[in-house]
Design an enzyme around this catalytic site. Sequence first.
Site, mmCIF file in Angstrom:
data_model
loop_
_atom_site.group_PDB
_atom_site.id
_atom_site.type_symbol
_atom_site.label_atom_id
_atom_site.label_comp_id
_atom_site.label_asym_id
_atom_site.label_seq_id
_atom_site.Cartn_x
_atom_site.Cartn_y
_atom_site.Cartn_z
ATOM 1 N N GLY A 152 0.766 -1.243 0.000
ATOM 2 C CA GLY A 152 0.000 0.000 0.000
ATOM 3 C C GLY A 152 0.792 1.286 0.000
ATOM 4 N N GLU A 189 3.866 -6.785 2.080
ATOM 5 C CA GLU A 189 3.509 -7.164 0.701
ATOM 6 C C GLU A 189 3.613 -5.963 -0.233
ATOM 7 O OE1 GLU A 189 -0.542 -8.474 0.974
ATOM 8 O OE2 GLU A 189 -0.057 -10.276 2.093
ATOM 9 N N ARG A 192 3.951 -1.550 -5.529
ATOM 10 C CA ARG A 192 4.210 -0.257 -6.166
ATOM 11 C C ARG A 192 5.479 0.424 -5.654
ATOM 12 N NH1 ARG A 192 0.088 2.943 -8.177
ATOM 13 N NH2 ARG A 192 -1.396 1.705 -6.971
ATOM 14 N N TYR A 201 -8.285 5.090 -13.472
ATOM 15 C CA TYR A 201 -8.584 5.927 -12.310
ATOM 16 C C TYR A 201 -7.911 7.298 -12.352
ATOM 17 C CZ TYR A 201 -5.468 2.056 -10.826
ATOM 18 O OH TYR A 201 -4.556 1.037 -10.770
ATOM 19 N N CYS A 240 -9.778 3.803 -29.601
ATOM 20 C CA CYS A 240 -11.102 4.377 -29.868
ATOM 21 C C CYS A 240 -11.909 4.553 -28.591
ATOM 22 C CB CYS A 240 -11.854 3.484 -30.837
ATOM 23 S SG CYS A 240 -10.966 3.273 -32.362
ATOM 24 N N GLU A 241 -11.414 5.320 -27.668
ATOM 25 C CA GLU A 241 -12.102 5.649 -26.423
ATOM 26 C C GLU A 241 -11.656 7.064 -26.059
ATOM 27 O OE1 GLU A 241 -13.935 3.362 -24.455
ATOM 28 O OE2 GLU A 241 -13.523 1.708 -25.831
ATOM 29 N N TYR A 293 1.806 -1.628 -12.000
ATOM 30 C CA TYR A 293 0.461 -1.605 -12.578
ATOM 31 C C TYR A 293 0.474 -0.976 -13.973
ATOM 32 C CZ TYR A 293 -0.318 -2.688 -7.719
ATOM 33 O OH TYR A 293 -0.236 -3.282 -6.479
#
Length: 402
Positions: free
Chosen positions: A228, A262, A265, A306, A332-333, A361
């Site tokens: 985290g 754990e 990132r 996000y 195409c978005e 990620y």
Amino acid sequence: MCDGVSIREMVASVGTPLYVYSAQSIRDGYLSIDDAFGEYPHYIHYALKANSTLSILRLLRELGSRADANSSGEIEVARRAGFQPREIIFTGVGKTRLELEEAVSLDLGIINAESPGELDRIAEVAQAQGREARVAVRINPDIDAKSHPNISTGLKTNKFGVPLQEARTIYRERQKLSGLKFAGVHVHIGSQITSTEPLQRAVKALTMLALELKDDGFLLEHLDIGGGLGIAYGEQAVITPVEYAVSVLPHLKRVGIPVVLEPGRSIVGHSGALVAKVVDIKRYPDNRRFAVLDAGMGELMRPALYGSFHPIVPITPGTGEPIPWDVVGPICESSDIFSQDLLLPPLEVNDLVAILDVGAYGSVMASNYNRRLLPAEVLVDNGQWKVIRRRQTPEDVLSLEL
Ligand SMILES: Cc1ncc(COP(=O)(O)O)c(C=O)c1O
């Protein structure tokens, strides 16, 4: 340059889009956490979900890391990278029966259970195999990680873990159940957390539970406090591994057993850049300027998923005053945008840019949407670079189709 090696040279040989990783940055990321916990007994189980390219896993294993896997696929990759089953933690919501059977038969280090039902299924599987599965229960402490809602996992509205107030009963009711060895307790309240307060509160809740379980006669071997720890994307204020450790160690010391970490990132996030080529420049009458890249949300999903920010720098030294650019991908978005109104020097078709801090990620979330091919990946180490994953080919993609 990446650690003194020319990115243009890599691009000339491998093309774009291209993930470039610095081995030294990964080592620094790992060692800064390892050092922060100092003499206190700790085990770092690198979270494969952040980046599981084999060469990166091997590098981390050589440093002494263990593994945190979230699926059968990640367990397989961890083993191929050389991690022993006992060095692997299996976490994650929604483990299938098949995955549980595999985890128990491999005798993994620990299975972090997400619900009472899952504990019972692990017990059934273990009894059927005549084994004892080492388990912990993931608690949901109802703590706001103050991160993006999509990567917060510790609120009672989130699907993760068991409510803290029910955890003791869940352990007690299964204390004598054959097939289970309760070896730990687990919490993970989210990712990209940038203040110590939520992390500290979560650890405190976990240690209180551990002390209660000790009173109940459980012989816990570790406290798993999850990952985290956030990283700075651009100018963002974050906490250092030392600040994190200092905030949680007093609580951990009250229990005195080893801590399991754990992190994902914080180890690999800064280590990677996505190198892309400008394929088109568009200018609208209101002066909005688009730089269209040959990389988009298919290669790096975080901004579309996000709204995350990644610094972008031109690799071709630009001349002229910086001007605002919308840096976008080819998909195409309309969500396929890396940055809006970003100040960059004048860009031209064929210029190269690097999207920074994509080591975590990034490539793991890449997809074949629009039938685009997964990018190549290179690792720079000691003044040398090598391809650690070749670019996907149309044949690779179509090989699955009948
Ligand atoms: C259970 C668990 N552990 C560890 C991690 C790694 O988190 P991070 O990459 O933020 O350190 C995650 C990802 O959110 C996770 O779900």
